[in-house]
Design a protein around this motif. Structure first.
Motif, mmCIF file in Angstrom:
data_model
loop_
_atom_site.group_PDB
_atom_site.id
_atom_site.type_symbol
_atom_site.label_atom_id
_atom_site.label_comp_id
_atom_site.label_asym_id
_atom_site.label_seq_id
_atom_site.Cartn_x
_atom_site.Cartn_y
_atom_site.Cartn_z
ATOM 1 N N LEU A 4 1.374 -39.367 49.614
ATOM 2 C CA LEU A 4 1.446 -40.378 48.568
ATOM 3 C C LEU A 4 0.082 -41.014 48.327
ATOM 4 C CD1 LEU A 4 3.361 -41.829 46.640
ATOM 5 C CD2 LEU A 4 3.781 -43.490 48.440
ATOM 6 N N LEU A 5 -0.654 -41.268 49.383
ATOM 7 C CA LEU A 5 -1.988 -41.828 49.267
ATOM 8 C C LEU A 5 -2.937 -40.843 48.588
ATOM 9 C CD1 LEU A 5 -3.756 -44.266 49.894
ATOM 10 C CD2 LEU A 5 -4.229 -43.277 52.129
ATOM 11 N N ILE A 6 -2.835 -39.562 48.907
ATOM 12 C CA ILE A 6 -3.679 -38.526 48.287
ATOM 13 C C ILE A 6 -3.347 -38.404 46.802
ATOM 14 C CG2 ILE A 6 -4.185 -36.060 48.250
ATOM 15 C CD1 ILE A 6 -3.886 -36.077 51.321
ATOM 16 N N VAL A 7 -2.076 -38.417 46.446
ATOM 17 C CA VAL A 7 -1.662 -38.339 45.032
ATOM 18 C C VAL A 7 -2.173 -39.567 44.282
ATOM 19 C CG1 VAL A 7 0.340 -38.376 43.493
ATOM 20 C CG2 VAL A 7 0.329 -36.878 45.482
ATOM 21 N N PHE A 8 -2.046 -40.746 44.866
ATOM 22 C CA PHE A 8 -2.518 -41.967 44.235
ATOM 23 C C PHE A 8 -4.031 -41.921 44.014
ATOM 24 C CE2 PHE A 8 -4.105 -46.366 44.537
ATOM 25 C CZ PHE A 8 -3.479 -46.884 43.416
ATOM 26 N N ALA A 9 -4.783 -41.454 44.987
ATOM 27 C CA ALA A 9 -6.234 -41.328 44.870
ATOM 28 C C ALA A 9 -6.605 -40.315 43.797
ATOM 29 C CB ALA A 9 -6.853 -40.952 46.206
ATOM 30 N N ALA A 10 -5.859 -39.231 43.720
ATOM 31 C CA ALA A 10 -6.134 -38.203 42.704
ATOM 32 C C ALA A 10 -5.861 -38.743 41.300
ATOM 33 C CB ALA A 10 -5.295 -36.959 42.973
ATOM 34 N N VAL A 11 -4.776 -39.494 41.128
ATOM 35 C CA VAL A 11 -4.453 -40.082 39.823
ATOM 36 C C VAL A 11 -5.522 -41.096 39.427
ATOM 37 C CG1 VAL A 11 -2.799 -41.564 38.614
ATOM 38 C CG2 VAL A 11 -1.981 -39.650 39.979
ATOM 39 N N CYS A 12 -5.954 -41.913 40.349
ATOM 40 C CA CYS A 12 -7.010 -42.903 40.063
ATOM 41 C C CYS A 12 -8.322 -42.205 39.690
ATOM 42 C CB CYS A 12 -7.220 -43.816 41.264
ATOM 43 S SG CYS A 12 -5.886 -45.004 41.485
ATOM 44 N N ALA A 13 -8.664 -41.150 40.411
ATOM 45 C CA ALA A 13 -9.897 -40.411 40.123
ATOM 46 C C ALA A 13 -9.809 -39.749 38.753
ATOM 47 C CB ALA A 13 -10.163 -39.379 41.221
ATOM 48 N N ALA A 14 -8.661 -39.163 38.432
ATOM 49 C CA ALA A 14 -8.493 -38.521 37.119
ATOM 50 C C ALA A 14 -8.600 -39.566 36.010
ATOM 51 C CB ALA A 14 -7.157 -37.798 37.067
ATOM 52 N N GLY A 15 -7.993 -40.728 36.238
ATOM 53 C CA GLY A 15 -8.083 -41.803 35.249
ATOM 54 C C GLY A 15 -9.501 -42.298 35.070
ATOM 55 N N PHE A 16 -10.246 -42.390 36.140
ATOM 56 C CA PHE A 16 -11.629 -42.850 36.073
ATOM 57 C C PHE A 16 -12.495 -41.869 35.283
ATOM 58 C CE2 PHE A 16 -15.940 -42.895 37.869
ATOM 59 C CZ PHE A 16 -16.303 -44.191 37.544
ATOM 60 N N PHE A 17 -12.353 -40.576 35.537
ATOM 61 C CA PHE A 17 -13.178 -39.578 34.850
ATOM 62 C C PHE A 17 -12.699 -39.283 33.436
ATOM 63 C CE2 PHE A 17 -14.244 -38.577 39.316
ATOM 64 C CZ PHE A 17 -15.612 -38.753 39.229
ATOM 65 N N ALA A 18 -11.446 -39.632 33.134
ATOM 66 C CA ALA A 18 -10.923 -39.391 31.785
ATOM 67 C C ALA A 18 -11.418 -40.434 30.789
ATOM 68 C CB ALA A 18 -9.399 -39.387 31.809
ATOM 69 N N ARG A 20 -14.107 -41.975 28.966
ATOM 70 C CA ARG A 20 -15.507 -41.877 28.560
ATOM 71 C C ARG A 20 -15.633 -42.498 27.179
ATOM 72 N NH1 ARG A 20 -16.681 -35.995 28.095
ATOM 73 N NH2 ARG A 20 -14.451 -35.847 27.912
ATOM 74 N N PRO A 21 -16.710 -43.159 26.910
ATOM 75 C CA PRO A 21 -16.865 -43.718 25.564
ATOM 76 C C PRO A 21 -16.997 -42.591 24.534
ATOM 77 C CG PRO A 21 -18.858 -44.074 26.870
ATOM 78 C CD PRO A 21 -17.838 -43.471 27.778
#
Length: 141
Positions: A4-18, A20-21
């Motif tokens: 669950l922690l790995i999935v949460f980190a992956a979702v946060c990382a995907a959201g961060f990189f998605a 872009r201005p």
């Protein structure tokens, strides 16, 4: 719990990189081209259509880079040849006429395309403020 922690980190990382201005491209305004010979195709006085009541067929206004000539006299914003200019070259709202030996007169400007033809619509009072004319001009063939 670890998954669950790995999935949460992956979702946060995907959201961060998605996020872009976006590069916004400013739309360009088409150039308002008046050069050439224009004729009156519709005329109104005080809102009443007078196109068929007056012979406008001989009237031509010829625009060059910064000057104009009039071929036949009709009630018009100016009665002599002279200079013309837009109030703003990029986004013109008024067309300014300065006849020879006269002061500048200005007309609101509309620049629509009707039936595939570019038109210029000007509104003015040639002397008496009680009379308002609106001419629709179209390039002469």
């Amino acid at each position: 719990m670890k998954k669950l922690l790995i999935v949460f980190a992956a979702v946060c990382a995907a959201g961060f990189f998605a996020c872009r201005p976006e590069r916004l491209v400013t739309p360009s305004e088409p150039v308002k081209e008046l050069t050439g010979s224009w004729q009156i195709i519709k005329a109104t006085r005080n809102g009443t259509d007078i196109t068929s009541r007056f012979d406008f067929s001989h009237f031509r206004i010829n625009f060059s880079d910064s000057s104009y000539t009039i071929d036949s006299l009709v009630p018009f914003i100016v009665n002599r040849n002279g200079k013309w200019a837009f109030d703003d070259p990029t986004y013109p709202f008024n067309l300014n006429f300065t006849a020879t030996d006269s002061t500048m007169k200005s007309s609101p400007l509309l620049y629509p395309v009707t039936n595939g033809q570019r038109n210029v619509i000007i509104t003015f009072s040639p002397g008496c403020s009680l009379n308002s004319y609106q001419y629709t001009l179209q390039k002469a063939n």
